[in-house]
Structures are given as structure tokens and as C-alpha cells.
Design a protein around this motif. Sequence first.
Motif, short mmCIF file in Angstrom:
data_model
loop_
_atom_site.label_atom_id
_atom_site.label_comp_id
_atom_site.label_asym_id
_atom_site.label_seq_id
_atom_site.Cartn_x
_atom_site.Cartn_y
_atom_site.Cartn_z
N LYS A 482 0.88 -0.97 -0.15
CA LYS A 482 0.21 -0.34 0.05
C LYS A 482 0.79 1.51 0.12
O LYS A 482 0.55 2.19 -0.71
CB LYS A 482 -0.88 -0.02 0.72
N GLU A 483 1.71 1.57 0.49
CA GLU A 483 2.90 2.33 1.23
C GLU A 483 3.79 2.36 -0.26
O GLU A 483 3.54 3.43 -0.19
CB GLU A 483 3.84 2.45 2.05
N LYS A 484 3.81 1.83 -1.07
CA LYS A 484 4.54 2.11 -2.22
C LYS A 484 3.41 1.97 -3.91
O LYS A 484 3.79 2.09 -4.57
CB LYS A 484 6.08 0.15 -2.61
N ASN A 485 2.55 2.22 -3.22
CA ASN A 485 1.54 2.27 -4.12
C ASN A 485 1.22 2.12 -4.94
O ASN A 485 0.62 1.43 -6.37
CB ASN A 485 1.66 3.30 -5.09
N ILE A 486 1.07 -0.22 -4.99
CA ILE A 486 1.28 -0.47 -5.67
C ILE A 486 -0.47 -1.42 -5.85
O ILE A 486 -1.19 -1.78 -6.85
CB ILE A 486 2.02 -2.17 -5.46
N LEU A 487 -0.72 -1.38 -4.52
CA LEU A 487 -2.59 -2.04 -3.85
C LEU A 487 -3.12 -0.84 -3.14
O LEU A 487 -2.39 -0.14 -2.68
CB LEU A 487 -2.40 -3.12 -3.34
N GLU A 488 -4.83 -1.01 -3.37
CA GLU A 488 -5.35 0.05 -2.81
C GLU A 488 -5.59 -0.85 -1.07
O GLU A 488 -6.17 -2.35 -1.29
CB GLU A 488 -6.71 0.23 -3.30
N MET A 489 -5.62 -0.17 0.12
CA MET A 489 -6.13 -1.55 0.68
C MET A 489 -7.57 -0.55 1.42
O MET A 489 -6.89 0.63 2.14
CB MET A 489 -5.47 -1.52 1.68
N ILE A 490 -8.49 -1.46 1.67
CA ILE A 490 -9.46 -0.15 2.72
C ILE A 490 -9.75 -1.68 4.14
O ILE A 490 -10.21 -2.86 3.13
CB ILE A 490 -10.92 0.56 1.94
N ALA A 491 -9.74 -0.71 5.62
CA ALA A 491 -10.02 -2.22 6.56
C ALA A 491 -10.50 -0.59 7.55
O ALA A 491 -10.59 0.16 7.67
CB ALA A 491 -8.90 -1.27 7.25
N LYS A 492 -12.06 -2.21 7.47
CA LYS A 492 -13.26 -1.55 8.03
C LYS A 492 -13.52 -2.01 9.30
O LYS A 492 -13.26 -2.91 9.26
CB LYS A 492 -14.82 -1.72 7.66
N ASN A 493 -13.31 -1.76 10.56
CA ASN A 493 -13.74 -2.60 11.60
C ASN A 493 -15.36 -3.32 11.95
O ASN A 493 -16.40 -2.19 11.83
CB ASN A 493 -13.45 -1.46 13.52
N ASN A 494 -15.45 -3.96 12.19
CA ASN A 494 -16.21 -4.90 12.87
C ASN A 494 -16.29 -5.38 14.41
O ASN A 494 -15.21 -6.25 14.56
CB ASN A 494 -16.71 -6.22 11.78
N ASP A 495 -17.42 -5.24 14.82
CA ASP A 495 -17.45 -5.96 16.16
C ASP A 495 -17.98 -7.21 16.59
O ASP A 495 -18.50 -8.02 17.52
CB ASP A 495 -18.23 -4.82 16.92
N ALA A 496 -17.98 -7.68 15.05
CA ALA A 496 -19.07 -8.81 14.91
C ALA A 496 -18.57 -10.24 13.66
O ALA A 496 -18.09 -9.14 12.49
CB ALA A 496 -20.18 -9.68 15.38
N ALA A 497 -18.68 -11.11 13.41
CA ALA A 497 -18.88 -11.80 12.74
C ALA A 497 -20.04 -12.62 12.27
O ALA A 497 -21.03 -12.98 13.07
CB ALA A 497 -18.11 -12.52 11.74
N ILE A 498 -21.10 -12.65 10.73
CA ILE A 498 -22.18 -12.60 10.92
C ILE A 498 -21.88 -14.43 9.91
O ILE A 498 -21.60 -13.95 8.61
CB ILE A 498 -23.58 -12.33 10.54
#
Length: 630
Positions: A482-498
Motif C-alpha cells: 500500500k505504501e509503495k502504491n502497488i495496491l489500494e487497501m480499505i480496512a473497516k472495523n467490525n465488532d462481530a461476524a455473521i
Amino acid sequence: MNTALEILQKYWKHDAFREPQQAIIHSVMDGNDTLALMPTGGGKSICFQVPALMQSGICLVISPLIALMKDQVKNLQNKGIKAIALTGGIHQDEIIDLLDNCQFGNYKFLYLSPERLQNDWILERIKNLPIKLIAVDEAHCVSQWGHDFRPAYLKIAQLKEYFPKVPFMALTASATPRVKEDIIAQLKLNKPQIFSKSFYRENLAYMVFETEDKLHLLQQILKKNPQPSIIYVTNRKSCLETVNQLETMGFTATYYHGGLTHKDKAAHMQLWMEEKVQVMVATNAFGMGIDKANVKTIIHLHLPQNLENYYQESGRAGRDGEKAFAVMLNNPSDVLHAEAQFLSILPDKAFLNLAFSKLCNYFQIAYGEGIDEQFGFNLNQFCIKYNLPMLKTYNALQFLDRQGIITLSQEFSEKINIQFIIPSKEVIRYMSLNPNDEEIILTILRTYPGIYDMQTAFNPQLIAKKSNSTDNAVLSLLQKLKEKNILEMIAKNNDAAITFNEVREDERTINRISKYLETQNKLKVEQLQAVLHYSKDTKTCKQKLLMAYFGESLNEDCGICSYCITKNKPTQHPETVTEKIIELLKIQDFNSRDIQKLTKFPKDDVIFALQKLLDDQIISIKPNNSYSLQ
């Protein structure tokens, strides 16, 4: 064949069994169906793990608790014992591989949730496994009168048809007499041998204190008993508030709840286990796999939902055999709080239908689709989007989880989406210049072929497993790319999985399970009434009250609970105390703490006198917890 004791010594490093473990193991080895009722910390898992290791074939373990399954499988693997678990969120291809391993790989333990038995093809595969023992953990879930009833447990009895000669073992840590009879009937246990370890704890003093100032009393208790303690609260917000209040009073404390990351949970647990902090403040998410013998005090700041949970949580104190304390702190507003927390937020059929349809819409699941799909989930965001009440919605989702419609995993997680933003030839060029990163990147490209075209949901655990790497190595590489601009990454926080365990059918689904909703809601009311009776009864030994709830009777009072201590204390003449209180209240209103200080009478005498004056309607209590003359 190794004896039971030799296996215990080899794998668990214990020199002897606890009562009645050895008798249970002998019953199973003799081919008997067996029901074991053993309190928390009594060593239930050894009762099926040891006999499984004494013979060839596989032990099938059915449990609703994903965290417990994972924990037990990990512990067995660490001992060099081959075990796997079919938990929610595993896709069909991976399940097929795991069952192949079971059939041909000399595995000893197969753990699965009862919902898995509803998949016909899984049941067909299990029928062909060399199963020699079937263990049903948390067996109270099979009873509608159990505190965690799950209809999927009703399917377990059909295994009797496929394995008529295989002994069944049912295990539970909390079952009333009605539930015990139901377990035997619903699982179709054949003339079962029943082993019931007494719920009596002679070294545990059950204390109930009425107080308007819980923090002041909490301070006194923790100062008097500076050993490791657990304080149970009902929500995450209270965890943080209580820790801050304790630290202000000079105590060392940390906290634990379902919304923490795995890393934070482990770090907080370690602080407390190594006694770098005295107090663990926790919701009921804390408890799985705790093995700390010298816990001196368990304190419930709020009323628990039921006596089953209270007994299990309190039972984590005093496992070293030394005297320990289980303390419940009450004040006049607790009953209203408990009713608001546990009863007013129970979903009815209409609300359950609404919550389920909104949940499906939230994840854009079409009618007739959705089975085995898994999503990261943030309850707060979901409730805000649809303007739903938080606690009622949470209870609805929990009910859907227990019915097997969804699997709600209350674990903090990060939902990660990634996309390569440079051409494929540039990615290949990067790999040639950075050979250490090549294996992980190639695994990503093979697993997610559309990753150049769109944001793609990414599973770091899967990539780590396929590339023979670690989660941390995968996440570190993503950050670097990501820092080298090779990929884009989006991380979202979740408090559970369904995970959706069935296709979407809206009202048809809810109509099928709503018959259980009314029974469970009625049971929750009864259970809370039992908690209120336990907390308010001032004329019975607390240990006797608990034992009676679980179907046991004590001939004598325990001698160490709050009732027994008060009964055995020389007390002031009640008239003297009440007269003095009336004199004080003629001057002005006071709370009980001030009354005790000014009268210099023992606290229990003051509380008793205040209660009598309230009952006789001579005084009343104001919203600020002060008393005044009528």
C-alpha cells in the motif's frame, strides 16, 4: 492399550483424576450412555477426551460454543493429538477436505456445531466415519427449559439410528432437575448412567450486600482481599467506567469484553494472569478457558440474567481450595435496571421478522440465497441505518443465532478489501526484485483472480494458510504494498461476524422458529425472578438457595455466607436501631452510609432496620437514595 490414568499422566501431567471423572470414563468404556452434570471447572472435557484416546476411532464432539471448540482443538493439537473443528464460516470445499482428513488421516476428535448436522451431505459423510464415542457438550441446550435452548440440538438424537452401538455422553455445567430429565428424553439416552457432582462449594462464601454506594463497598472488599479478583458487569461501557473508577481509588485493573481484538484480549488476560493487575473487569464474554486457581473474589456489580450464569461465573473463585468470596452488590434501582436490561428488550415475533429482513437487506441477500455467506458486522452501524433499538436488536440476533439461522461470532475483526492498482506486468516485475514476497503475492493472485478489476474482500488467514506463512507476515506485506502504491487497501472495523446458515425466506423462516420465542421469553422472566428471589431473600442461607435451584438440598446452613454471618452475629436490639434512625431522620434526610456512621451500629443492623421501616411505611426512599420520614 494404555489405562485411563496413564493417558491422563502422559497428556495432562496430572497424577490423579478428580471425582467423579474416573467413574464417568469407566461408564463410557463399558459402552453405557452417560449423563455428567459437573460444575464449571470440574474437568468435563477430560471425561470424553481420555476414553477417546483409550480406543481406536474418532470421538465426535458436538458443541455450540465456537470459541470453546477452537480452544479445545488447539489444546489437543499442542499435545500432539489430531483434532479438527467444523465451525461456521468454513466453505464447502474446505469442509470436504477436513472430513477427508478425518476419514483417512487417523484423527481422534471431530468437533462440530449442532447446526452442521442439519446439512444432509455432512451427515452422510459422518455416517461413514469410524466413530466410537459421541460427546454432547452444553447438553442443557437440548431442553426448552435450558437457559440456552437450540433447536438444532434436537437433531442429535437421529445419530442414534446411525450409531446404535456407540455410547452417547451428555455433559453440562448447569441443569435443573426439569432440564436433566429433558436431556435424557430429547437425546434418547438408553438407560444412562448419571453422574452428578454436587454444586456445593464449601470454601466459597456467597455474599449479597444491599448498598447505595457500590464503589465504596467495592473499595473495602478489594482492600481487605488484595488477591486476584474478577468484577462482572453487564456491558462494555461499564467495563471502561469501572476500570477508571478503580484506578482513581488506587487499584490496578484491566478489562475484557467481546469487542476487543484478539491481541488486546490476550494482552489484558496476560496482565491479570501474571498478577500485574489485581482486578479484571469483564462482561460475561470473559470465562472461556480461565484456569487461575487463586482467584479470591468474584464481584457482580449488576444483577445477572440467570442463576446458571451466576453460578458459573462465581465458581471461578477459590479453585485452589482456599476460602473465597462470591459477592453480589445490590441497590434499590437494580431491579428496574435488570428488568430494563433483560425483559423490556425481549423481541416479539414481529420485531424478529423486522430485524431479520433488515439484516438480509443490509448485506443485499436476495430471497432464496445467502447460505454459507459470511460478513463482517458492526451492530451500532446497522441499528443507526435502520433506526432499530440496540439491545432489542442484539437479543433478536442472539435468538437467530441460537436457532441456527445465523452464526453470530462476537469477535472484533477488520474487514479488508484490496485491489492492485498497477498493471500485472509491474506486479511480476516487483516479485522478481523482491523474491521474499513472491509466495504470498502469487497466492493472492491465484485466490482472487479479479483483484486487478475491483475492490475484493480479502481473508488474511486463508492466504497465510495457503502460502505457509503467518497472518502478521501477510498483513505486513499488504501495508508495504500500500505504501509503495502497488495496491489500494480499505480496512473497516467490525465488532462481530455473521454467517448465514440458511437461504433467505423471511416470514417462512421466522414462522418456523417463533414457537420457541414465546417459551424462551417466558423462561427468561422466570430466571430473572429466581435471581431476584436469591438477592432479596434475607431468611435463608445463600448456598441453600443456590443448591435448591439446581435440585440439591443442604441439611445445614453453610455457615459462611452473608445470611449465616448476620444470623450468627450478636445484634443490637432492633427497636434501639429503628428508634435512633427515626431520631436522625427528624433532623434531615440521610443515606444508609451516613446513618451507619452517625449511629455507629453495624451495617447489617442498619440495613435490616431500614428495610423494616420501609415495609411499615414509616420512612420512604428518595430517587437520590436518601431516606426520609413519611
